[in-house]
Design a protein around this motif. Structure first.
Motif, PDB file in Angstrom:
ATOM      1  N   PHE A 141       0.837  -1.200   0.000  1.00 30.29           N
ATOM      2  CA  PHE A 141       0.000   0.000   0.000  1.00 30.29           C
ATOM      3  C   PHE A 141       0.876   1.256   0.000  1.00 30.29           C
ATOM      4  N   VAL A 142       1.820   1.313   0.931  1.00 29.94           N
ATOM      5  CA  VAL A 142       2.649   2.513   1.041  1.00 29.94           C
ATOM      6  C   VAL A 142       3.479   2.696  -0.225  1.00 29.94           C
ATOM      7  N   LEU A 143       4.098   1.634  -0.696  1.00 31.88           N
ATOM      8  CA  LEU A 143       4.927   1.723  -1.897  1.00 31.88           C
ATOM      9  C   LEU A 143       4.111   2.228  -3.093  1.00 31.88           C
ATOM     10  N   ALA A 144       2.897   1.722  -3.240  1.00 31.42           N
ATOM     11  CA  ALA A 144       2.063   2.081  -4.388  1.00 31.42           C
ATOM     12  C   ALA A 144       1.480   3.489  -4.277  1.00 31.42           C
ATOM     13  N   HIS A 145       1.284   3.982  -3.058  1.00 36.78           N
ATOM     14  CA  HIS A 145       0.537   5.228  -2.888  1.00 36.78           C
ATOM     15  C   HIS A 145       1.309   6.377  -2.264  1.00 36.78           C
ATOM     16  N   VAL A 146       2.561   6.165  -1.863  1.00 37.97           N
ATOM     17  CA  VAL A 146       3.272   7.226  -1.146  1.00 37.97           C
ATOM     18  C   VAL A 146       3.445   8.477  -1.996  1.00 37.97           C
ATOM     19  N   VAL A 147       3.698   8.337  -3.277  1.00 40.30           N
ATOM     20  CA  VAL A 147       3.878   9.521  -4.132  1.00 40.30           C
ATOM     21  C   VAL A 147       2.552  10.274  -4.266  1.00 40.30           C
ATOM     22  N   VAL A 183       0.391 -11.723  -2.968  1.00 43.30           N
ATOM     23  CA  VAL A 183      -1.051 -11.507  -3.149  1.00 43.30           C
ATOM     24  C   VAL A 183      -1.558 -10.488  -2.132  1.00 43.30           C
ATOM     25  N   SER A 184      -1.128 -10.631  -0.889  1.00 44.80           N
ATOM     26  CA  SER A 184      -1.549  -9.680   0.143  1.00 44.80           C
ATOM     27  C   SER A 184      -1.033  -8.278  -0.166  1.00 44.80           C
ATOM     28  N   GLY A 185       0.195  -8.198  -0.669  1.00 43.16           N
ATOM     29  CA  GLY A 185       0.739  -6.895  -1.051  1.00 43.16           C
ATOM     30  C   GLY A 185      -0.103  -6.246  -2.142  1.00 43.16           C
ATOM     31  N   GLY A 186      -0.490  -7.032  -3.128  1.00 40.05           N
ATOM     32  CA  GLY A 186      -1.350  -6.510  -4.191  1.00 40.05           C
ATOM     33  C   GLY A 186      -2.697  -6.060  -3.660  1.00 40.05           C
TER      34      GLY A 186
END
Length: 172
Positions: free
Chosen positions: A2-8, A119-122
């Protein structure tokens, strides 16, 4: 993830410039390197539960922090501290799997752990987007992950305790 995908997107939504927000993501990767190195050392010295608990304690603190302060400096501190914990849990999961299931099933179990982790990361990345779409911010996602980090502290500590119990009874 979540953080990696949305931090920007989170950072730019809070007024952080595009260049700085993108660079924060890059610096998260650099701090992840340090986190993995420290985690590996701690795991070799104390077992995987100690760095796991430490990782989730740090995450708990930074999620409480970011829920309470979302200024540019706060977001930068959040990103760097979270980055230092990012890659810690996956390799430690393999160590836990070996301790719990033994070397005979290590390949199968670590493959399953890796699959569940991905899968959980996605799903975490998707959930962040769904929270944002539904509420217009990421606070609900941060709160959910805060709760999950608290649960992970308990589980990691229990794994550490169960390993000590096994050792005291002569098992591996």
């Amino acid at each position: 993830f979540f953080v990696l995908a949305h931090v920007v997107a989170f950072a730019t939504d809070k007024g952080v410039g595009d260049l700085l927000a993108g660079n924060m993501l890059a610096f998260m990767g650099l701090t992840a390197l340090g986190g993995v190195m420290v985690s590996g050392y701690l795991s070799d010295r104390y077992g995987p539960a100690v760095p796991s608990v430490l990782c989730f304690v740090i995450r708990t603190g930074i999620f409480v922090f970011i829920l309470n302060s979302q200024s540019t400096p706060s977001i930068m501190v959040f990103a760097l501290l979270y980055g230092s914990t990012f890659f810690i849990t996956a390799p430690l999961g393999v160590i836990f799997a070996g301790q719990i299931f033994g070397p005979r099933f290590l390949g199968t179990v670590s493959g399953i752990v890796s699959m569940v982790h991905q899968v959980s990361g996605g799903l975490g990345a998707l959930a962040g987007g769904l929270f944002f779409d539904a509420y217009g911010d990421y606070d609900g996602a941060f709160a959910l992950i805060l709760g999950m980090a608290l649960l992970a502290i308990i589980i990691s500590a229990l794994l550490h305790r169960s390993r000590r119990v096994l050792r005291s009874h002569g098992s591996p």
